[in-house]
Design a protein around this motif. Sequence first.
Motif, mmCIF file in Angstrom:
data_model
loop_
_atom_site.group_PDB
_atom_site.id
_atom_site.type_symbol
_atom_site.label_atom_id
_atom_site.label_comp_id
_atom_site.label_asym_id
_atom_site.label_seq_id
_atom_site.Cartn_x
_atom_site.Cartn_y
_atom_site.Cartn_z
ATOM 1 N N ALA A 1 37.636 88.637 72.976
ATOM 2 C CA ALA A 1 36.813 89.090 74.084
ATOM 3 C C ALA A 1 35.358 88.725 73.855
ATOM 4 C CB ALA A 1 36.967 90.600 74.249
ATOM 5 N N THR A 2 34.945 88.674 72.585
ATOM 6 C CA THR A 2 33.578 88.286 72.268
ATOM 7 C C THR A 2 33.483 86.788 72.013
ATOM 8 O OG1 THR A 2 33.979 88.782 69.943
ATOM 9 C CG2 THR A 2 33.064 90.546 71.287
ATOM 10 N N THR A 3 34.522 86.041 72.387
ATOM 11 C CA THR A 3 34.596 84.576 72.225
ATOM 12 C C THR A 3 34.216 84.150 70.812
ATOM 13 O OG1 THR A 3 32.343 84.176 73.039
ATOM 14 C CG2 THR A 3 34.115 84.201 74.670
ATOM 15 N N ALA A 4 34.750 84.890 69.811
ATOM 16 C CA ALA A 4 34.437 84.553 68.424
ATOM 17 C C ALA A 4 35.021 83.209 68.027
ATOM 18 C CB ALA A 4 34.950 85.643 67.496
ATOM 19 N N CYS A 5 36.243 82.937 68.455
ATOM 20 C CA CYS A 5 36.879 81.705 68.012
ATOM 21 C C CYS A 5 38.068 81.369 68.886
ATOM 22 C CB CYS A 5 37.354 81.830 66.558
ATOM 23 S SG CYS A 5 38.749 82.969 66.361
ATOM 24 N N THR A 6 38.540 80.158 68.719
ATOM 25 C CA THR A 6 39.798 79.716 69.304
ATOM 26 C C THR A 6 40.641 79.186 68.154
ATOM 27 O OG1 THR A 6 38.754 79.085 71.384
ATOM 28 C CG2 THR A 6 40.886 78.097 70.899
ATOM 29 N N VAL A 7 41.911 79.571 68.101
ATOM 30 C CA VAL A 7 42.801 79.147 67.028
ATOM 31 C C VAL A 7 44.032 78.491 67.628
ATOM 32 C CG1 VAL A 7 44.243 79.888 65.086
ATOM 33 C CG2 VAL A 7 42.028 80.981 65.469
ATOM 34 N N GLU A 8 44.362 77.328 67.112
ATOM 35 C CA GLU A 8 45.620 76.666 67.428
ATOM 36 C C GLU A 8 46.498 76.710 66.185
ATOM 37 O OE1 GLU A 8 46.254 73.011 70.479
ATOM 38 O OE2 GLU A 8 44.948 72.676 68.775
ATOM 39 N N TYR A 9 47.681 77.269 66.325
ATOM 40 C CA TYR A 9 48.639 77.365 65.229
ATOM 41 C C TYR A 9 49.874 76.557 65.619
ATOM 42 C CZ TYR A 9 52.168 79.515 62.153
ATOM 43 O OH TYR A 9 53.157 79.736 61.249
ATOM 44 N N ALA A 10 50.400 75.749 64.696
ATOM 45 C CA ALA A 10 51.588 74.964 65.007
ATOM 46 C C ALA A 10 52.441 74.763 63.771
ATOM 47 C CB ALA A 10 51.209 73.602 65.587
ATOM 48 N N VAL A 11 53.743 74.740 63.970
ATOM 49 C CA VAL A 11 54.690 74.344 62.930
ATOM 50 C C VAL A 11 54.879 72.838 63.045
ATOM 51 C CG1 VAL A 11 57.071 74.531 62.116
ATOM 52 C CG2 VAL A 11 55.861 76.565 62.902
ATOM 53 N N THR A 12 54.585 72.106 61.969
ATOM 54 C CA THR A 12 54.584 70.645 62.025
ATOM 55 C C THR A 12 55.719 69.997 61.256
ATOM 56 O OG1 THR A 12 53.055 70.555 60.146
ATOM 57 C CG2 THR A 12 52.083 70.602 62.351
ATOM 58 N N GLY A 13 56.568 70.809 60.643
ATOM 59 C CA GLY A 13 57.735 70.294 59.934
ATOM 60 C C GLY A 13 58.577 71.467 59.479
ATOM 61 N N GLN A 14 59.887 71.286 59.395
ATOM 62 C CA GLN A 14 60.761 72.399 59.054
ATOM 63 C C GLN A 14 61.938 71.909 58.239
ATOM 64 O OE1 GLN A 14 61.908 74.651 62.493
ATOM 65 N NE2 GLN A 14 63.026 76.196 61.338
ATOM 66 N N TRP A 15 62.412 72.730 57.289
ATOM 67 C CA TRP A 15 63.610 72.449 56.520
ATOM 68 C C TRP A 15 64.372 73.754 56.328
ATOM 69 C CZ3 TRP A 15 58.663 71.167 55.262
ATOM 70 C CH2 TRP A 15 57.996 71.967 54.334
ATOM 71 N N ALA A 16 65.449 73.735 55.550
ATOM 72 C CA ALA A 16 66.377 74.858 55.501
ATOM 73 C C ALA A 16 65.710 76.177 55.144
ATOM 74 C CB ALA A 16 67.507 74.556 54.517
ATOM 75 N N ASP A 17 64.845 76.177 54.135
ATOM 76 C CA ASP A 17 64.280 77.442 53.678
ATOM 77 C C ASP A 17 62.756 77.439 53.703
ATOM 78 O OD1 ASP A 17 63.905 75.615 51.699
ATOM 79 O OD2 ASP A 17 64.697 76.848 50.056
ATOM 80 N N GLY A 18 62.168 76.655 54.578
ATOM 81 C CA GLY A 18 60.721 76.634 54.669
ATOM 82 C C GLY A 18 60.219 75.743 55.779
ATOM 83 N N PHE A 19 58.902 75.647 55.861
ATOM 84 C CA PHE A 19 58.300 74.849 56.921
ATOM 85 C C PHE A 19 56.873 74.475 56.546
ATOM 86 C CE2 PHE A 19 57.341 79.249 57.820
ATOM 87 C CZ PHE A 19 56.065 79.267 58.360
ATOM 88 N N GLN A 20 56.302 73.546 57.291
ATOM 89 C CA GLN A 20 54.908 73.145 57.155
ATOM 90 C C GLN A 20 54.180 73.517 58.437
ATOM 91 O OE1 GLN A 20 54.131 69.242 55.520
ATOM 92 N NE2 GLN A 20 52.393 68.911 56.862
ATOM 93 N N GLY A 21 52.959 74.012 58.307
ATOM 94 C CA GLY A 21 52.210 74.407 59.490
ATOM 95 C C GLY A 21 50.744 74.056 59.378
ATOM 96 N N SER A 22 50.030 74.269 60.475
ATOM 97 C CA SER A 22 48.594 74.007 60.484
ATOM 98 C C SER A 22 47.890 75.011 61.380
ATOM 99 C CB SER A 22 48.302 72.582 60.975
ATOM 100 O OG SER A 22 48.598 72.463 62.354
ATOM 101 N N VAL A 23 46.629 75.264 61.087
ATOM 102 C CA VAL A 23 45.761 76.062 61.951
ATOM 103 C C VAL A 23 44.514 75.238 62.236
ATOM 104 C CG1 VAL A 23 46.574 78.343 61.246
ATOM 105 C CG2 VAL A 23 44.757 77.246 59.933
#
Length: 497
Positions: free
Chosen positions: A32-54
């Motif tokens: 509400a105070t326009t502190a920030c904008t965040v984009e979160y994404a999963v960029t890769g995945q396997w059986a027991d884990g994944f890779q992500g980015s912010v």
Amino acid sequence: MRHPPRSVLSVIAGAVALFASAIVPVVSAQGATTACTVEYAVTGQWADGFQGSVRITNDSSPLTGWTLRFDFPGGQRVTQGWNGRWSQSGTTVTVADESWNGTLGTGASVSAGFLASGSGSTAQPAAFTLDGASCDAGAGPTDPPPTPPTPPTTPPPADGTAPALHVSGNALVDPSGRPRRLLGVNRSGGEFMCVQGRGIWDGPVDDAALRAIADWKANAVRIPLNEECWLGLPGVRPEYGGAAYVAAVRDLVSRVEAHGMTPVVELHWSYGRYAGNSAGCSDVHATCQKPMPDMQYSPSFWKSVASTFKDDRAAVFDLFNEPYPDRATADAADAWTCWRDGGTCPGIPYEVAGMQDLVDAVRGTGAKNVIMAGGLAYANDLSRWTAYRPADPAGQLAAAYHGYNFNACADESCWNSTLAPVAAQVPLVAGEIGENTCSHAYTDRAMKWFDDHGLSYLGWTWNTWDCSSGPSLISAYDGTPTAYGVGLRDHLRALNP
């Protein structure tokens, strides 16, 4: 192989781009105070884990340091991160700035990436805070990462489809059990062009260029890669790193296979400052050959690469181009232990990822692809390879050797005493053979020995460089050979008329 001199251009700090093949809908947040904008994404995945980015965009006053927090809703845990100092307590994940990316002006963005365990869960965080200020749901950033290239709508001509491969005893075989020797070339460029800010490939990699390779009767192409470009780390221009780079590699692998050739994807240049004996550069970034892979990024690279190609058993993984921890220590046992186990190694100031670490990274994704591991002395020394071989739970490990006329192990006597015993136990691939004479007397001898033992070899390199400094197999990408390249071309055509 070390490369001809290249003018290294100034590099531009970039954001971690999203992987085109594995992007899920992003979570965007704006308080509400326009502190920030965040984009979160999963960029890769396997059986027991994944890779992500912010990706964080500062919508408030300039910052000289920042801390982002969010909660994982699905029991995930961060295991490794980059471009920020990552930690986790309970469900709360914290990522704080590094010394070099703490300044964040109004409207400026910064990206950070991570690996996480998840037991199949990639549920996304619902809310974020930046320095304690809430960033609630809202619009996404105004400066998104570059859009990856659109894949071609017309598939490449299918001159033949490369077969899935697996290890059977000491041979590589196709699904019907027929042995397949890898006989072909290296296609250099992906390891250096991106980090020098000049593109992704050195010369064309379209269907006409690949058909020219296939016309030499090659059945394999080794593709050197750069870990910073693949991961989209700062210092790599966004149009040459991250999503764009991954998309380009995926496309080249697909085209190589469509022409009936086995792609060998390989980690060539990696992170870590080394200025000791035989150093190629003193740069911490992946701008030259380092003595060993680094623990900071190399396992992340292989987890991501393996996740990308684990459903394609035609692709072969070459863990690291040319290890040389033996140049950093005079003790052979220390060098081989470093090669296998990594950690703190004599003479190498950064934390090393050993071959076992990289095998574990690949297998942790569920990938069963064939893995190649080169020995010491720039992969020219396999004398203790069998004694120190890493454990592979999938049983799909091959040895890699590099041989040039100027190497220590460059004749039949050495090959008989050091290579033959290894080849009796596992598949052995000469990932690089060549000479700096602009002739082919040495490669003729090497190919004969490898033919006599039923082994694989790939010539360095399918690039239009000066054959005495490259060495280069061709003078034009239509397949016109140099005086050196004539030897490999005529030999492959004689084997497969």
